[in-house]
Scaffold this motif. Structure first.
Motif, PDB file in Angstrom:
ATOM      1  N   MET A   1      -1.185 -54.153 -10.092  1.00 55.97           N
ATOM      2  CA  MET A   1      -1.721 -55.040  -9.978  1.00 55.97           C
ATOM      3  C   MET A   1      -3.159 -54.911  -8.756  1.00 55.97           C
ATOM      4  N   VAL A   2      -4.354 -55.663  -9.409  1.00 54.68           N
ATOM      5  CA  VAL A   2      -5.694 -55.353  -8.492  1.00 54.68           C
ATOM      6  C   VAL A   2      -5.524 -56.215  -7.316  1.00 54.68           C
ATOM      7  N   ASP A   3      -5.679 -56.077  -6.328  1.00 53.86           N
ATOM      8  CA  ASP A   3      -6.017 -56.788  -5.531  1.00 53.86           C
ATOM      9  C   ASP A   3      -7.699 -57.625  -5.495  1.00 53.86           C
ATOM     10  N   HIS A   4      -7.686 -58.799  -5.703  1.00 56.41           N
ATOM     11  CA  HIS A   4      -8.882 -59.387  -6.140  1.00 56.41           C
ATOM     12  C   HIS A   4      -9.836 -59.650  -4.797  1.00 56.41           C
ATOM     13  N   VAL A   5      -8.904 -59.621  -3.758  1.00 57.86           N
ATOM     14  CA  VAL A   5      -9.974 -60.077  -2.445  1.00 57.86           C
ATOM     15  C   VAL A   5      -9.532 -59.276  -1.661  1.00 57.86           C
ATOM     16  N   TRP A   6     -11.095 -58.316  -0.711  1.00 57.75           N
ATOM     17  CA  TRP A   6     -11.129 -57.766   0.207  1.00 57.75           C
ATOM     18  C   TRP A   6     -11.113 -58.660   1.897  1.00 57.75           C
ATOM     19  N   ARG A   7     -11.271 -57.827   2.725  1.00 62.42           N
ATOM     20  CA  ARG A   7     -11.508 -58.352   4.148  1.00 62.42           C
ATOM     21  C   ARG A   7     -12.682 -57.663   4.667  1.00 62.42           C
ATOM     22  N   LEU A   8     -13.872 -57.923   4.450  1.00 60.72           N
ATOM     23  CA  LEU A   8     -15.298 -57.059   4.995  1.00 60.72           C
ATOM     24  C   LEU A   8     -15.372 -57.004   6.897  1.00 60.72           C
ATOM     25  N   GLY A   9     -15.014 -55.332   7.048  1.00 54.03           N
ATOM     26  CA  GLY A   9     -14.581 -55.041   8.528  1.00 54.03           C
ATOM     27  C   GLY A   9     -13.695 -56.158   8.884  1.00 54.03           C
ATOM     28  N   GLY A  10     -12.601 -55.845   8.162  1.00 48.88           N
ATOM     29  CA  GLY A  10     -11.025 -55.819   8.697  1.00 48.88           C
ATOM     30  C   GLY A  10     -10.568 -57.208   8.683  1.00 48.88           C
ATOM     31  N   ASP A  11     -11.710 -58.969   8.987  1.00 48.14           N
ATOM     32  CA  ASP A  11     -11.421 -60.061   9.468  1.00 48.14           C
ATOM     33  C   ASP A  11     -11.623 -61.018   8.439  1.00 48.14           C
ATOM     34  N   LEU A  12     -12.812 -60.787   7.486  1.00 48.40           N
ATOM     35  CA  LEU A  12     -13.717 -61.814   7.435  1.00 48.40           C
ATOM     36  C   LEU A  12     -13.368 -62.073   5.700  1.00 48.40           C
TER      37      LEU A  12
ATOM     38  N   ASN B   1     -24.568 -49.138  -2.292  1.00 47.87           N
ATOM     39  CA  ASN B   1     -25.652 -47.812  -3.438  1.00 47.87           C
ATOM     40  C   ASN B   1     -25.213 -48.185  -4.909  1.00 47.87           C
ATOM     41  N   PRO B   2     -25.702 -47.361  -5.642  1.00 46.97           N
ATOM     42  CA  PRO B   2     -26.089 -47.693  -7.042  1.00 46.97           C
ATOM     43  C   PRO B   2     -24.361 -46.917  -8.150  1.00 46.97           C
ATOM     44  N   PHE B   3     -23.739 -47.803  -8.173  1.00 43.91           N
ATOM     45  CA  PHE B   3     -22.664 -47.151  -8.362  1.00 43.91           C
ATOM     46  C   PHE B   3     -22.163 -48.454  -9.926  1.00 43.91           C
ATOM     47  N   ASN B   4     -21.603 -47.147 -11.063  1.00 44.39           N
ATOM     48  CA  ASN B   4     -21.144 -48.066 -11.830  1.00 44.39           C
ATOM     49  C   ASN B   4     -20.294 -47.198 -13.517  1.00 44.39           C
ATOM     50  N   ILE B   5     -19.847 -47.611 -14.153  1.00 39.49           N
ATOM     51  CA  ILE B   5     -18.808 -47.290 -15.649  1.00 39.49           C
ATOM     52  C   ILE B   5     -19.877 -45.744 -15.507  1.00 39.49           C
TER      53      ILE B   5
ATOM     54  N   LEU C   1     -13.817 -53.205 -10.685  1.00 33.18           N
ATOM     55  CA  LEU C   1     -12.463 -53.881 -10.062  1.00 33.18           C
ATOM     56  C   LEU C   1     -11.095 -53.028  -9.797  1.00 33.18           C
ATOM     57  N   HIS C   2     -10.919 -51.759 -11.136  1.00 31.57           N
ATOM     58  CA  HIS C   2      -9.752 -51.751 -11.145  1.00 31.57           C
ATOM     59  C   HIS C   2     -10.029 -49.725 -10.548  1.00 31.57           C
ATOM     60  N   HIS C   3     -11.193 -49.172 -10.170  1.00 31.17           N
ATOM     61  CA  HIS C   3     -11.212 -48.143 -10.131  1.00 31.17           C
ATOM     62  C   HIS C   3     -11.068 -47.292  -8.701  1.00 31.17           C
TER      63      HIS C   3
ATOM     64  N   GLU D   1      -6.496 -46.680 -20.645  1.00 29.15           N
ATOM     65  CA  GLU D   1      -8.505 -48.247 -21.424  1.00 29.15           C
ATOM     66  C   GLU D   1      -9.004 -47.358 -19.913  1.00 29.15           C
ATOM     67  N   ARG D   2      -8.685 -47.143 -19.068  1.00 28.12           N
ATOM     68  CA  ARG D   2      -8.982 -46.523 -17.650  1.00 28.12           C
ATOM     69  C   ARG D   2      -8.940 -45.278 -17.380  1.00 28.12           C
ATOM     70  N   ALA D   3      -7.957 -44.420 -18.449  1.00 28.72           N
ATOM     71  CA  ALA D   3      -8.514 -43.175 -18.357  1.00 28.72           C
ATOM     72  C   ALA D   3      -9.865 -43.294 -19.677  1.00 28.72           C
ATOM     73  N   VAL D   4     -10.246 -43.117 -20.441  1.00 28.37           N
ATOM     74  CA  VAL D   4     -11.098 -43.650 -21.760  1.00 28.37           C
ATOM     75  C   VAL D   4     -12.763 -44.152 -20.834  1.00 28.37           C
ATOM     76  N   LEU D   5     -12.151 -44.853 -20.157  1.00 28.07           N
ATOM     77  CA  LEU D   5     -13.470 -45.321 -19.414  1.00 28.07           C
ATOM     78  C   LEU D   5     -13.761 -44.233 -18.083  1.00 28.07           C
ATOM     79  N   ASP D   6     -13.110 -43.626 -17.817  1.00 31.30           N
ATOM     80  CA  ASP D   6     -13.045 -42.374 -16.405  1.00 31.30           C
ATOM     81  C   ASP D   6     -13.931 -41.792 -16.449  1.00 31.30           C
ATOM     82  N   ALA D   7     -13.227 -41.465 -18.066  1.00 34.20           N
ATOM     83  CA  ALA D   7     -14.331 -40.090 -18.432  1.00 34.20           C
ATOM     84  C   ALA D   7     -15.230 -39.911 -19.208  1.00 34.20           C
ATOM     85  N   LEU D   8     -16.475 -41.425 -19.088  1.00 35.59           N
ATOM     86  CA  LEU D   8     -18.104 -41.058 -19.263  1.00 35.59           C
ATOM     87  C   LEU D   8     -19.006 -41.200 -18.989  1.00 35.59           C
ATOM     88  N   ALA D   9     -18.125 -41.121 -17.032  1.00 41.56           N
ATOM     89  CA  ALA D   9     -19.019 -39.761 -16.266  1.00 41.56           C
ATOM     90  C   ALA D   9     -18.500 -38.745 -15.870  1.00 41.56           C
ATOM     91  N   PRO D  10     -19.143 -38.260 -15.470  1.00 38.72           N
ATOM     92  CA  PRO D  10     -18.351 -37.259 -14.548  1.00 38.72           C
ATOM     93  C   PRO D  10     -17.426 -37.363 -13.418  1.00 38.72           C
TER      94      PRO D  10
END
Length: 282
Positions: free
Chosen positions: A1-12, A178-182, A240-242, A273-282
């Motif tokens: 399962m993908v967790d859709h919440v992140w705590r910025l700095g551990g508390d936000l 930083n720049p980062f995408n599929i 979100l999955h990566h 599907e993730r494996a296919v998409l993961d393989a699109l970039a080194p």
């Protein structure tokens, strides 16, 4: 399962899929794009759809994006986190220079506080390191602002893994942008360090800035067809999955694109599907 919440700095706590505001200003981040009313309506719709992280910068417009956020969303309530940036001065469309002296950073932060109508900025990001100013002086200025209660957490924009390590020896860092995408993963080493240290990674150009239409289009489109989605939605779902620290904040000025972007959070990618998409970039 993908967790859709992140705590910025551990508390936000924030929902990982947020909104960037570069799409609310004109080309080259200069001047308005549409009407202020349209921009305010889009911001309100995003928050109504559950967005709790809005990412901006003082040089978007300049000043304009921060003003629009305040006009649309103030008072913000307890759940919404506004992240902004300072340390870059824009002088025209796609024209800017760094301004990292401590007095410049303090003035920039205090001006953002006034425009955003905030007593404290949830995440304040150094937009670029100024090569003419020692890193310790730049981060020291942000640490002072944090100690004064004017910012809650410090972030960095466009850093190498070595710069991040050096910064972490000086101050707590809650987020990196930083720049980062599929298709573009040159900051994979920075992402790994963020994962190790519990640092949020806000990828910019999360949709590949048009590259999806040129590279890897067939593979992404094939996965998209399986979900009845668009390629951009698959690119966001992949982020979100990566990694659980990736918090994409795609920008748009279009209500239709906003809805499409936010719907990406409902897409569950299979391991194949993730494996296919993961393989699109080194």
């Amino acid at each position: 399962m993908v967790d859709h919440v992140w705590r910025l700095g551990g508390d936000l706590p924030v929902r990982r899929l947020g909104l960037g505001t570069g799409g609310l200003v004109g080309p080259g981040y200069w001047g308005p794009r549409g009407s202020r009313a349209e921009a305010r309506a889009l911001l309100r719709t995003a928050v109504e759809r559950g967005v709790t992280l809005v990412d901006t910068a003082d040089n978007y417009g300049p000043d304009l994006a921060e003003e629009l956020i305040a006009e649309a969303l103030h008072p913000y309530g307890d759940r919404l986190v506004v992240a902004t940036k300072g340390g870059v001065v824009r002088t025209g469309p796609d024209r800017w220079h760094v301004a990292g002296r401590p007095e410049q950073l303090r003035a920039a932060c205090e001006a953002s506080l006034r425009r955003l109508r905030l007593e404290a900025i949830g995440l304040y990001q150094l937009h670029r390191f100024d090569p003419a100013v020692p890193m310790a002086e730049q981060l020291g200025a942000l640490a002072e602002l944090r100690a004064e209660g004017k910012i809650r957490h410090i972030g960095l924009d466009t850093v190498t893994v070595q710069e991040l390590r050096e910064a972490l020896a000086l101050v707590p860092v809650a987020a990196v942008q930083n720049p980062f995408n599929i298709l573009e993963r040159s900051s994979a080493d920075v992402l790994r360090l963020c994962e190790e240290r519990g640092i949020a990674f806000l990828p910019y150009y999360p949709l590949g800035s048009g590259a999806l239409a040129r590279e890897g289009a067939a593979a992404v489109s094939a996965v998209a067809a399986e979900h009845g989605a668009g390629p951009g939605q698959i690119a966001l779902a992949w982020l979100l999955h990566h990694s659980p620290v990736l918090c994409p904040t795609p920008g748009t000025g279009s209500p239709v694109h906003l809805a499409e972007n936010l719907d990406a959070a409902t897409i569950h990618l299979t391991p194949r599907e993730r494996a296919v998409l993961d393989a699109l970039a080194p």
